[in-house]
Enzyme design. Structure first.
Site, short mmCIF file in Angstrom:
data_model
loop_
_atom_site.label_atom_id
_atom_site.label_comp_id
_atom_site.label_asym_id
_atom_site.label_seq_id
_atom_site.Cartn_x
_atom_site.Cartn_y
_atom_site.Cartn_z
N SER A 1 0.86 -1.19 0.00
CA SER A 1 0.00 0.00 0.00
C SER A 1 0.89 1.23 0.00
O SER A 1 1.80 1.37 0.83
CB SER A 1 -0.89 -0.03 1.24
OG SER A 1 -1.15 1.28 1.73
N THR A 2 0.62 2.15 -0.93
CA THR A 2 1.50 3.32 -1.06
C THR A 2 1.29 4.33 0.08
O THR A 2 2.26 4.81 0.66
CB THR A 2 1.24 4.02 -2.40
OG1 THR A 2 -0.16 4.31 -2.53
CG2 THR A 2 1.66 3.13 -3.57
#
Lengths: 199, 199
Positions: free
Chosen positions: B12-13
């Site tokens: 997940s960024t």
């Protein structure tokens, strides 16, 4: 005075928070805000972006999040509001007409109150007529004009302008070519308008 | 001491921002944080939630937004980082093993630095081995254990627990049953943990 394009769409739930917060925030910040209704449904469909339909966990969260944020900002709301709305295009065609005539902002706020406080779906004739009444506009001629090809085209043009500015959802803020998405980026957009970075 | 469950997923960024901000924020707030890696890909696939694939405008915005926010918080990053990552499950199985052994937080931060500063994709053997080295763990036995059925099952169980807590994306924060989604809700979650509402 620095300028922000405020891209919103009647039908967008999070736009409610920005619509209610903007007048005070903008005047405190000495930033001028151009309200630009567009058709977010067209944009999201084209970009294969489905925010809440068929996503019960995310939808339930969205309402709870808006409820908490509204409480934080002292904004009154009875949630959840009816969603999605029926005639998104018509509602925004009316708002865009109103922007040209000087009553668009007030109409938008009145319509969101009818939707988020009184629970009347914002794309319905009932809600649109009542919002126009509260804005001291005669509903019948306005709704007639809003359905004419010129008003339809005007919203389509604004929607293309939104996409050209990089907009993919609502609300969005554009400041000197810099895009900010979501009510939670409103302060960042104001900061960008004033000092050119996010503080 | 009030407690927050921090649900994140390597891959997940936006989790990057929370992973970098949490240590200082949590200690300033006297809140205890339980780091809980889970498989966000499973959850989003099950919930028909596709955040960025096939959405170029939204993807470009995501990187620009993270860049502005990282600058705001004084966090170093070279963006965009390689995305999406390959073996999301394995990376989170390693992190979960580490949580049980006391080195999970440090491993996670090291791996995100390798991904977001050095540009090495976080699900790759190269990145995982280097992150384990920097965490003073021997990569070979850890990666072997992380691939065993017990580690696979452990991550699946945590992922089910995340869904049961209402989680639909990463990062998420859960405080006394109240869910907050997104790095931009971290302050709200801390406020909820301390005073029971969002200030």
């Amino acid at each position: 005075m620095p300028e922000i394009d405020f891209w919103y769409s009647i039908g967008s739930t999070y736009s409610f928070l920005s619509i209610m917060r903007l007048p005070d925030l903008a005047s405190e910040s000495d930033v001028s805000v151009r309200w630009r209704p567009f058709n977010v449904r067209t944009v999201m469909t084209e970009q294969n972006n489905i925010p809440f339909a068929g996503k019960p966990a995310k939808s339930a969260y969205m309402w709870r999040d808006i409820e908490r944020r509204a409480a934080k900002y002292g904004i009154h709301a009875n949630l959840p509001a009816p969603y999605p709305i029926s005639d998104l295009a018509l509602a925004n065609q009316v708002a865009l007409l109103g922007m040209g005539a000087g009553w668009g902002e007030l109409f938008t706020r009145n319509l969101y109150r009818i939707w988020f406080e009184d629970g009347v779906e914002a794309g319905s004739e009932t809600a649109l007529s009542e919002a126009l009444h509260r804005t001291e506009q005669d509903p019948l001629p306005v709704l007639t004009r809003a359905r004419e090809p010129e008003a339809v085209r005007a919203l389509e043009e604004e929607t293309r302008a939104a996409v050209a500015a990089g907009v993919f959802g609502a609300p969005s803020f554009v400041v000197n070519g810099e895009l900010f998405w979501g009510d939670d980026r409103l302060e960042d957009a104001l900061s960008w308008a004033k000092v050119g970075h996010v503080v």
